[in-house]
Design an enzyme around this catalytic site. Structure first.
Site, PDB file in Angstrom:
ATOM      1  CG  ASP A  58      -2.063   4.611   3.699  1.00  0.00           C
ATOM      2  OD1 ASP A  58      -2.007   4.846   2.478  1.00  0.00           O
ATOM      3  OD2 ASP A  58      -2.948   5.080   4.436  1.00  0.00           O
ATOM      4  CG  LEU A 102       5.213   4.679  -5.828  1.00  0.00           C
ATOM      5  CD1 LEU A 102       5.828   3.736  -6.857  1.00  0.00           C
ATOM      6  CD2 LEU A 102       6.259   5.084  -4.789  1.00  0.00           C
ATOM      7  CG  HIS A 118      -2.062   0.945   1.148  1.00  0.00           C
ATOM      8  ND1 HIS A 118      -3.334   0.598   1.557  1.00  0.00           N
ATOM      9  CD2 HIS A 118      -2.158   2.218   0.691  1.00  0.00           C
ATOM     10  CE1 HIS A 118      -4.145   1.625   1.367  1.00  0.00           C
ATOM     11  NE2 HIS A 118      -3.447   2.620   0.839  1.00  0.00           N
TER      12      HIS A 118
END
Length: 428
Positions: free
Chosen positions: A312, A64, A61
Site C-alpha cells: 500500500d 505511483l 497495491h
C-alpha cells in the site's frame, strides 16, 4: 554450439551454493556450484559472491501518483524504488489525476514505464471501478482490460451503493477482472487514520473502530458468496476482519485478502511513544491497530487466511505529513522498506519462510495471473541477489522513492538488494 545468455555464479540458495543458468529469459538449470564450469559458454557471467538468491516479488497495491501528483512520486521514481526493493511486478492504483478510468490514462502509464524501465519492473495498472472514483457510474471495464488493466478498484473511496457494487462485481467478472475493495464503512469516521481505542482516547484524537472495516468485509464476502465470483480485500488490518475471512474460506467463498508490513510490525502504541506523539508518519488508512490485531495478522498470514502481502505504498511530500494529525493525509511509503522489514520477521521466527514466499512471490502472482519464478526449469528468470547481513538506516539518503514518509524513519534494517534481474536482464 550457441552460448547461453547468463550464468550467475556462487549464489546461496536453500542452504547451498549454486550456479544459475539462464537462457532466453528463462531458468534453464540451478545446480550445485562447480569449479569446472566453462565460463566461455555464457554471454554474461555474474558472480554472486555468496549473496542470497531470491525470486522477484510482486506488489499488488502501489500508488505511483502519476499522472497528477508527480511531486509525491512518479512512475520513474516509483519503479526505481520497486526495483531496488526486490519487486518485479507492480500493480498501481487508479487514484491519479485524471483518474485511471479510461484506456488513454492506462496506456499513458504503460508508456512512461516502458520509457524509463523498458526491462522492468513490469507495471500493471488497476483501473477505476467507477468513473472518477465517484461511486455513481461504472467505469468501462472492458476498455480498461483491453488497455492492460489487470483488476479494478475504487481504492480509498468505498462504493456506498451496495446494489451498484454488486453490479460492478458481476460486470467485472464477465470480463475476467477481479474487484479489489478497500473495506471501510463509508459513514464511520472515514479516513481518520487512527484506531479508535485506548490510544486515541489517551491522545484526544478522533479514531475509527475496527468494526468499520469488518462491516464492509462482511458485505463483500456475502456478495461474493451470493454471486459465486471472486473478490479481493485490500490491506486487512484487524482481527474481526480476519475471522470473517477465515469463516468465509471455510465455506468455499472465493475471497482473497492482503495485509501490509506495517500491520505486522507496528501498533497504535507507536503514536503514543514520546518521540512519535501526534506524528502523522503513523497515520494510515486503515489505521495501525492493537497488539491483538497485529498478532492476528501474523497468524493469519502464516496459516493462509491472509493470502499475501502488499505495501500500500502511499508516498507524500514531507510538507504534507509534517503538519497536524487531523489535516495530514493518510499513507506510508513502503517500497523501499518492505523486503528488509518482513525478512526480519522470517529471521526471528515470527513468519515462516513458506508464508514469506507465498506472501510476496507465488500468492499475488497466482491471484492476478502474473509472471512468477519458482526456480523451476522454464520459469521466467526474475530474481535478485540479496545481502541479508547489510545494515542500513531508513532515511532520505537510503530510500529510492520520492516519498520519505515512513514510521520506520531512523530505524536500522538488515538486508539489501544488490542486483536485480528480470527475464534474465539486469535492471539494477
Amino acid at each position: 554450439m550457441s552460448r547461453m545468455d547468463l550464468l550467475v555464479r556462487r549464489a546461496m540458495f536453500e542452504g547451498r551454493e549454486v550456479d544459475v543458468i539462464v537462457n532466453e529469459g528463462r531458468i534453464v538449470e540451478i545446480r550445485d556450484c562447480s569449479a569446472e564450469i566453462d565460463l566461455e559458454e555464457f554471454e554474461q557471467v555474474e558472480d554472486a559472491y555468496g549473496l542470497q538468491l531470491m525470486a522477484s516479488m510482486t506488489d499488488v497495491h502501489v500508488h505511483l501518483r502519476e499522472p497528477g501528483f508527480e511531486y509525491k512520486e512518479d512512475i520513474r521514481s516509483g519503479l526505481g524504488a520497486a526495483a531496488w526493493g526486490g519487486f518485479g511486478n507492480v500493480l498501481c492504483m487508479a487514484n491519479t489525476s485524471p483518474v485511471n478510468d479510461s484506456a488513454s490514462v492506462t496506456e499513458a502509464m504503460q508508456e512512461k514505464a516502458n520509457i524509463y524501465w523498458p526491462d522492468g519492473p513490469r507495471l500493471f495498472p488497476i483501473g477505476a471501478l467507477t468513473k472518477g472514483l465517484k461511486g455513481d457510474e461504472l467505469a468501462p471495464v472492458a476498455e480498461l482490460r483491453d488497455a492492460g488493466c489487470v483488476a479494478v478498484s475504487n481504492d480509498g473511496v468505498p462504493v456506498k451503493n451496495t446494489d451498484l457494487f454488486r453490479k460492478a462485481m458481476d460486470y467485472a467478472a464477465n470480463f475476467g477482472m477481479t474487484v479489489i475493495d478497500h473495506c471501510e464503512d463509508p459513514y464511520m469516521a472515514v479516513g481518520v487514520g487512527v484506531n479508535e481505542g485506548e490510544v486515541s482516547d489517551r491522545l484526544g484524537l478522533a479514531g475509527q473502530p475496527d468494526v468499520a472495516e469488518a462491516l464492509q468485509v462482511s458485505r463483500d464476502v456475502l456478495l461474493a458468496e451470493y454471486l459465486d465470483i471472486p473478490i479481493h480485500l485490500a490491506h486487512v488490518s484487524c482481527e474481526k476482519a480476519v475471522e470473517i475471512i477465515r469463516q468465509a474460506k471455510a465455506r468455499g467463498v472465493k475471497v482473497t485478502a492482503e495485509t501490509c508490513p506495517h500491520y505486522l510490525l507496528l501498533t497504535d502504541e507507536w503514536l503514543a511513544e514520546p518521540e512519535n506523539e501526534y506524528s502523522a508518519m503513523g497515520k494510515v488508512n486503515p489505521p495501525l491497530r492493537t497488539e491483538r490485531d497485529r498478532q492476528a495478522m501474523i497468524a493469519a498470514l502464516n496459516d493462509g487466511t491472509i493470502d499475501f502481502l502488499a505495501t500500500d505504498h502511499a508516498p507524500h511530500g514531507m510538507h504534507e505529513k509534517e503538519v497536524e494529525m487531523d489535516v495530514a493525509p493518510c499513507g506510508i511509503s513502503g517500497l523501499d522498506t518492505a523486503l528488509a522489514a518482513t525478512w526480519a520477521l522470517v529471521q526471528d521466527g515470527t513468519l515462516s519462510r513458506e508464508a514469506f514466499d507465498r506472501a510476496w512471490v507465488t500468492g499475488p502472482a497466482q491471484t492476478f495471473g502474473l509472471p512468477v519464478n519458482r526456480f523451476q526449469p522454464g520459469d521466467t528468470a526474475d530474481f535478485f541477489l540479496f545481502d541479508p547481513e547489510e545494515e542500513w538506516v531508513v532515511g532520505p539518503g537510503t530510500m529510492h522513492s520520492k516519498g520519505k514518509n515512513t514510521p520506520l524513519a531512523g530505524a536500522t534494517l538488515k538486508g539489501r538488494v544488490k542486483t536485480h534481474f528480470l527475464a534474465g536482464k539486469k535492471i539494477v
